[in-house]
Scaffold this motif. Structure first.
Motif, short mmCIF file in Angstrom:
data_model
loop_
_atom_site.label_atom_id
_atom_site.label_comp_id
_atom_site.label_asym_id
_atom_site.label_seq_id
_atom_site.Cartn_x
_atom_site.Cartn_y
_atom_site.Cartn_z
N ALA A 228 0.82 -1.21 0.00
CA ALA A 228 0.00 0.00 0.00
C ALA A 228 0.86 1.26 0.00
O ALA A 228 0.56 2.24 -0.70
N ARG A 229 1.91 1.26 0.77
CA ARG A 229 2.79 2.43 0.81
C ARG A 229 3.53 2.61 -0.51
O ARG A 229 3.69 3.73 -1.01
N ALA A 230 3.96 1.50 -1.13
CA ALA A 230 4.66 1.59 -2.40
C ALA A 230 3.74 2.05 -3.53
O ALA A 230 4.18 2.74 -4.45
N PHE A 231 2.45 1.69 -3.43
CA PHE A 231 1.50 2.02 -4.50
C PHE A 231 0.66 3.23 -4.12
O PHE A 231 -0.51 3.32 -4.46
N SER A 232 1.24 4.18 -3.41
CA SER A 232 0.57 5.44 -3.05
C SER A 232 1.60 6.55 -3.11
O SER A 232 2.72 6.40 -2.62
N ASP A 233 1.24 7.66 -3.71
CA ASP A 233 2.13 8.82 -3.78
C ASP A 233 1.32 10.08 -3.48
O ASP A 233 0.46 10.47 -4.26
#
Length: 358
Positions: A228-233
């Motif tokens: 989730a953190r990697a796929f959120s900006d």
């Protein structure tokens, strides 16, 4: 090409660059390798191309073991962050070289068409040294695309271009990939780029493959906090909570209404992407008061960093907002838009997607 990796790992001395992973790429589709710098994306692409040999495991191309077949004996096209062109050839000759090697006809016309799509048509008679870095990178892209290899690898090819051109070329590449018969692997650090390219996404972190599947499914149902953190900006907002009757209790003692699975663990972590926070209340919202710590204007959005009782939150607000540092601010969110994770990391429940049940 059907490219399959079976329990592939790569170590250099005592350092693991890739932990053992298995991956079956969707043929004639785009697979995005998404992850931060040093996630293992380039190491994986080099193994796919044959530039490096896996320490363990096998690489299969259309069912044939090519693990130890060098790149010179494979039909692969690869574009790196740093452009690679033939310095003694003009732009037109660089782009045309793969077609002339195959003895194709109508080369000049197709070179001009592709050059126009990549905005380098005015430079066809120049040598690479006479171009800017961004123009040279587009020449390298054009040559790789014209090679029409069954496997095309792109290692963050747009990272060195200016913002406006990068946005234009992302859209153009999406169209070019969609009309190609090649299997495409595209590495990026940007979640927005992965969503634009579509296809499938493999999320990587520190040499590990965390999740692989259709891009929209990975985005809407990340299987862990790391995904989730990697796929959120910017990275997804995370808040500690506990399961109670009627919902979840967050730091500060407030209970937010949220239906949880019967087997939900007691200790939870709630996740919410920055776009899920608002400054205007809507029906069903809960209020999160706080104080502005930082406000950043980026393009048409304002990113507001807020200190709250439930944690440090970042809100992505559409438009330009005046948020003086230290001022009180109230953010609003809908509890049913929250991702629910076990406190240890695995996904418990994702928000229901529009038009889908559950």
């Amino acid at each position: 090409m059907q490219l399959s990796l079976e329990h592939v790992g790569k170590t250099v001395g005592p350092t693991a660059h890739l932990y053992p992973l298995s991956l079956n790429l969707a043929p004639r589709e785009v697979t995005v390798l998404l992850g931060a710098t040093q996630a293992g994306k380039t190491s994986l692409m080099r193994v796919m191309a044959g530039l490096d040999t896996a320490t363990i495991g096998r690489v299969l191309a259309d069912g044939v073991d090519v693990t130890r077949v060098p790149v010179r004996q494979r039909n692969v096209a690869m574009v790196y962050q740093q452009f690679v062109n033939y310095p003694s050839m003009t732009v037109a000759q660089n782009i045309a070289s793969p077609m002339r090697l195959r003895g194709e006809r109508g080369v000049d016309q197709r070179v001009r068409e592709l050059a126009a799509r990549l905005h380098i048509e005015p430079f066809l008679d120049r040598l690479p040294a006479e171009l800017s870095g961004g123009q040279q990178q587009r020449v390298a892209l054009a040559r790789a695309l014209r090679k029409q290899a069954p496997l095309m690898l792109f290692d963050e090819p747009l990272v060195n271009l200016d913002y406006k051109l990068r946005e234009e070329l992302r859209e153009e590449l999406t169209h070019l990939f969609a009309t190609s018969d090649s299997t495409v692997v595209y590495a990026t650090t940007e979640p927005g780029e992965a969503l634009l390219l579509g296809g499938h996404t493999a999320v990587m972190d520190a040499g590990e493959l965390l999740q692989y599947g259709p891009t929209a499914e990975v985005f809407h149902a990340p299987r862990s906090i790391r995904v989730a953190r990697a796929f959120s900006d910017p990275p997804m907002n995370l808040m500690a909570a506990e399961a109670v009757a009627g919902g979840v209790r967050v730091a500060g003692g407030e209970v937010w209404p949220l239906a949880l699975p019967a087997d939900a663990p007691a200790r939870l972590t709630l996740g919410l992407r920055a776009g899920g926070l608002r400054v205007v209340q809507r029906p069903g919202d809960v209020a999160v008061p706080g104080r502005v710590e930082l406000a950043e204007i980026a393009g048409s959005d304002t990113f507001v960093h807020v200190h709250t009782a439930v944690g440090e939150l970042v809100a992505q607000l559409t438009g330009v907002h005046d948020c003086p540092l230290g001022d009180p601010i109230t953010l609003y969110l809908r509890p049913d838009q929250l991702f629910v994770f076990d406190a240890e990391g695995p996904l418990v429940q994702a928000p229901a997607r529009a038009g889908r049940a559950g």
